[in-house]
Design a protein around this motif. Structure first.
Motif, PDB file in Angstrom:
ATOM      1  N   HIS A 191       0.988  -1.003   0.232  1.00 34.94           N
ATOM      2  CA  HIS A 191      -0.310   0.154   0.434  1.00 34.94           C
ATOM      3  C   HIS A 191       1.375   1.261  -0.035  1.00 34.94           C
ATOM      4  CE1 HIS A 191      -3.357  -2.151   1.998  1.00 34.94           C
ATOM      5  NE2 HIS A 191      -3.397  -2.684   1.032  1.00 34.94           N
ATOM      6  N   CYS A 192       2.213   0.857   0.963  1.00 33.60           N
ATOM      7  CA  CYS A 192       3.094   2.549   0.521  1.00 33.60           C
ATOM      8  C   CYS A 192       3.887   2.377  -0.939  1.00 33.60           C
ATOM      9  CB  CYS A 192       4.073   1.832   1.650  1.00 33.60           C
ATOM     10  SG  CYS A 192       3.510   1.683   3.242  1.00 33.60           S
ATOM     11  N   GLN A 193       3.580   1.699  -1.644  1.00 37.55           N
ATOM     12  CA  GLN A 193       4.924   2.005  -2.651  1.00 37.55           C
ATOM     13  C   GLN A 193       2.961   2.257  -3.989  1.00 37.55           C
ATOM     14  OE1 GLN A 193       6.925   1.498  -4.181  1.00 37.55           O
ATOM     15  NE2 GLN A 193       6.186   1.781  -6.482  1.00 37.55           N
ATOM     16  N   CYS A 194       1.479   1.392  -3.692  1.00 40.81           N
ATOM     17  CA  CYS A 194       0.411   2.295  -4.452  1.00 40.81           C
ATOM     18  C   CYS A 194       0.369   3.897  -4.516  1.00 40.81           C
ATOM     19  CB  CYS A 194      -0.311   1.508  -3.828  1.00 40.81           C
ATOM     20  SG  CYS A 194      -2.253   1.737  -4.506  1.00 40.81           S
ATOM     21  N   LEU A 195       0.015   3.862  -2.841  1.00 45.62           N
ATOM     22  CA  LEU A 195      -0.421   4.945  -2.347  1.00 45.62           C
ATOM     23  C   LEU A 195       0.275   6.332  -2.026  1.00 45.62           C
ATOM     24  CD1 LEU A 195      -3.628   5.501  -2.689  1.00 45.62           C
ATOM     25  CD2 LEU A 195      -4.309   5.162   0.088  1.00 45.62           C
ATOM     26  N   GLU A 196       0.821   6.249  -1.038  1.00 44.80           N
ATOM     27  CA  GLU A 196       1.594   7.344  -0.214  1.00 44.80           C
ATOM     28  C   GLU A 196       2.565   8.124  -0.945  1.00 44.80           C
ATOM     29  OE1 GLU A 196       1.449   7.776   2.833  1.00 44.80           O
ATOM     30  OE2 GLU A 196      -0.047   5.578   3.669  1.00 44.80           O
ATOM     31  N   PRO A 197       2.874   9.015  -1.012  1.00 42.89           N
ATOM     32  CA  PRO A 197       3.945   9.870  -1.166  1.00 42.89           C
ATOM     33  C   PRO A 197       5.153   9.737  -0.898  1.00 42.89           C
ATOM     34  CG  PRO A 197       2.884  11.096   0.815  1.00 42.89           C
ATOM     35  CD  PRO A 197       2.121   9.434   0.401  1.00 42.89           C
ATOM     36  N   ALA A 198       5.368   9.076   0.091  1.00 41.88           N
ATOM     37  CA  ALA A 198       6.957   8.519   0.603  1.00 41.88           C
ATOM     38  C   ALA A 198       7.130   7.352  -0.603  1.00 41.88           C
ATOM     39  CB  ALA A 198       7.006   9.056   1.695  1.00 41.88           C
ATOM     40  N   ALA A 199       8.345   7.016  -0.562  1.00 36.86           N
ATOM     41  CA  ALA A 199       8.867   5.644  -0.636  1.00 36.86           C
ATOM     42  C   ALA A 199       8.816   4.419   0.588  1.00 36.86           C
ATOM     43  CB  ALA A 199      10.016   5.378  -0.745  1.00 36.86           C
ATOM     44  N   PRO A 200       8.292   3.667   0.035  1.00 36.75           N
ATOM     45  CA  PRO A 200       7.820   2.985   1.035  1.00 36.75           C
ATOM     46  C   PRO A 200       9.091   2.708   2.623  1.00 36.75           C
ATOM     47  CG  PRO A 200       6.869   1.241  -0.952  1.00 36.75           C
ATOM     48  CD  PRO A 200       8.087   2.203  -0.678  1.00 36.75           C
ATOM     49  N   VAL A 201      10.181   2.403   2.090  1.00 36.49           N
ATOM     50  CA  VAL A 201      11.525   2.394   2.725  1.00 36.49           C
ATOM     51  C   VAL A 201      10.943   3.984   3.912  1.00 36.49           C
ATOM     52  CG1 VAL A 201      13.457   3.787   2.005  1.00 36.49           C
ATOM     53  CG2 VAL A 201      14.110   2.323   3.232  1.00 36.49           C
ATOM     54  N   ASP A 202      11.062   4.733   3.686  1.00 41.84           N
ATOM     55  CA  ASP A 202      10.953   6.083   3.812  1.00 41.84           C
ATOM     56  C   ASP A 202       9.520   6.088   5.305  1.00 41.84           C
ATOM     57  OD1 ASP A 202      13.001   7.318   3.052  1.00 41.84           O
ATOM     58  OD2 ASP A 202      11.619   7.861   1.329  1.00 41.84           O
ATOM     59  N   CYS A 203       8.059   5.280   4.987  1.00 43.53           N
ATOM     60  CA  CYS A 203       7.342   5.072   5.400  1.00 43.53           C
ATOM     61  C   CYS A 203       7.798   4.271   6.524  1.00 43.53           C
ATOM     62  CB  CYS A 203       5.626   4.254   4.844  1.00 43.53           C
ATOM     63  SG  CYS A 203       5.534   5.270   3.009  1.00 43.53           S
ATOM     64  N   VAL A 204       8.054   2.875   6.091  1.00 42.70           N
ATOM     65  CA  VAL A 204       8.320   2.071   7.359  1.00 42.70           C
ATOM     66  C   VAL A 204       9.245   2.735   8.766  1.00 42.70           C
ATOM     67  CG1 VAL A 204      10.165   0.110   8.415  1.00 42.70           C
ATOM     68  CG2 VAL A 204       8.910   0.070   6.108  1.00 42.70           C
ATOM     69  N   ARG A 205       9.845   3.476   8.146  1.00 42.12           N
ATOM     70  CA  ARG A 205      10.871   4.678   9.348  1.00 42.12           C
ATOM     71  C   ARG A 205       9.720   5.775   9.844  1.00 42.12           C
ATOM     72  NH1 ARG A 205      14.936   5.329   5.229  1.00 42.12           N
ATOM     73  NH2 ARG A 205      16.661   3.665   5.336  1.00 42.12           N
ATOM     74  N   ALA A 206       8.979   6.439   9.588  1.00 37.98           N
ATOM     75  CA  ALA A 206       7.762   6.887   9.718  1.00 37.98           C
ATOM     76  C   ALA A 206       7.152   5.908  11.183  1.00 37.98           C
ATOM     77  CB  ALA A 206       7.280   7.863   8.633  1.00 37.98           C
ATOM     78  N   ALA A 207       6.463   5.188  10.340  1.00 28.28           N
ATOM     79  CA  ALA A 207       5.928   4.531  10.701  1.00 28.28           C
ATOM     80  C   ALA A 207       6.343   3.356  12.683  1.00 28.28           C
ATOM     81  CB  ALA A 207       5.206   3.623  10.051  1.00 28.28           C
ATOM     82  N   ALA A 208       7.104   4.166  12.382  1.00 26.62           N
ATOM     83  CA  ALA A 208       8.060   3.020  13.101  1.00 26.62           C
ATOM     84  C   ALA A 208       7.180   3.036  15.173  1.00 26.62           C
ATOM     85  CB  ALA A 208       9.989   2.997  13.241  1.00 26.62           C
ATOM     86  N   PRO A 209       7.378   3.889  15.269  1.00 24.72           N
ATOM     87  CA  PRO A 209       6.896   4.191  17.255  1.00 24.72           C
ATOM     88  C   PRO A 209       5.348   4.011  17.124  1.00 24.72           C
ATOM     89  CG  PRO A 209       7.919   6.248  16.181  1.00 24.72           C
ATOM     90  CD  PRO A 209       7.370   5.491  15.127  1.00 24.72           C
TER      91      PRO A 209
END
Length: 290
Positions: A191-209
């Motif tokens: 879904h990160c690849q599909c829709l998010e403005p950031a790349a999947p790797v950056d989504c993982v870092r942002a979502a970590a907490p």
């Protein structure tokens, strides 16, 4: 740094649940994403407690961890996919979905699951955003209370096309709900690849907490289609490296719900693909978080 791999039973619907669990253990998976559905631990059929004890025993003997998922297509309504939702205009219909989630939390506690997954649903026609968000927060309130009581977090998934579709929407729900401790995030890498403005790797870092559950598959930009690994556009080694660095210790579950016809073979090829791309610092066998 540890990544614990699982496979979703919604991609193994042609197998009996006992057989599916045995297959995953034989292939070396650490756990399973168990979708409560009519063919796999039906949450609405009689003797749920006894059937849950059986599954808990089977998981224990096989050494498999578990996440409880609630994305069954027709478990509540045989005519409406994923209906009724938490956003349904009918209060009784919304309550039916809330009751299903409450039951899922109890099942998860009995199984020793590390999270319960859910999603918001699609905003009904002629429903304002403010109304939809209010329905969602109201419908989830008792579920979050149950999650706090049992110690099993609720992990809501941003889903393309739904009210809660992005990481930004997840934070909006947190704010509206008063940031309750049991409310966590299911991050779907595709879904990160599909829709998010950031790349999947950056989504993982942002979502970590807030990570409480992770789903993984391949996908293409702008197309919500869960693909076997290697058929989409995601560069997985950096994503897996970032995931390992987050400290997340739950399951990372392969999510291929439209591929049950090839489920056993895809379960095998998926774990081989991911193992080849997980950083060497990662290892199997860590204790799951609760």
């Amino acid at each position: 740094m540890t990544i614990r791999l699982g496979y979703g039973t919604n991609g193994l619907t042609d197998l009996r649940l006992d057989d599916a669990l045995g297959l995953l253990a034989d292939l070396g998976y650490d756990g399973v994403g168990l979708t409560l559905d009519h063919m796999h631990l039906d949450p609405l059929a009689p003797d749920l407690a006894a059937r849950t004890r059986h599954v808990a025993g089977r998981l224990g003997r096989l050494g498999l961890g578990v996440t409880v998922e609630t994305g069954a297509r027709y478990v509540l309504d045989p005519r409406r996919k994923h209906g009724p939702s938490l956003l349904d205009p009918d209060p009784e219909a919304r309550a039916a979905r809330t009751r299903l989630l409450l039951r899922a939390v109890d099942v998860a506690a009995d199984l020793g699951a590390h999270a319960v997954h859910c999603f918001s649903g699609i905003t009904p026609p002629e429903t304002s955003p403010d109304t939809a968000w209010q329905r969602l927060t109201d419908a989830l309130a008792p579920v979050l209370d149950a999650a706090a009581r049992t110690g099993v977090p609720l992990a809501i998934e941003p889903e393309p096309g739904h009210l809660l579709a992005t990481l930004s929407d997840f934070h909006h729900l947190r704010d509206l709900s008063g940031d309750p401790e049991p409310l966590g995030l299911t991050l779907d890498i595709g879904h990160c690849q599909c829709l998010e403005p950031a790349a999947p790797v950056d989504c993982v870092r942002a979502a970590a907490p807030w990570l409480r559950h992770v789903q993984i598959e391949d996908m293409r930009r702008g197309v919500h289609e869960h693909l076997p690994f290697g058929e989409g556009e995601i560069d997985f080694p950096p994503v897996l490296d970032a995931l390992g660095d987050t400290g997340y210790r739950g399951l990372t579950v392969v999510e291929l719900p439209r591929h049950s016809h090839a489920g056993p073979e895809l379960a095998r090829s998926s774990i081989e693909f991911l193992r080849d791309r997980i950083p060497s610092k990662s290892s199997k066998g860590a204790t799951p978080c609760r």
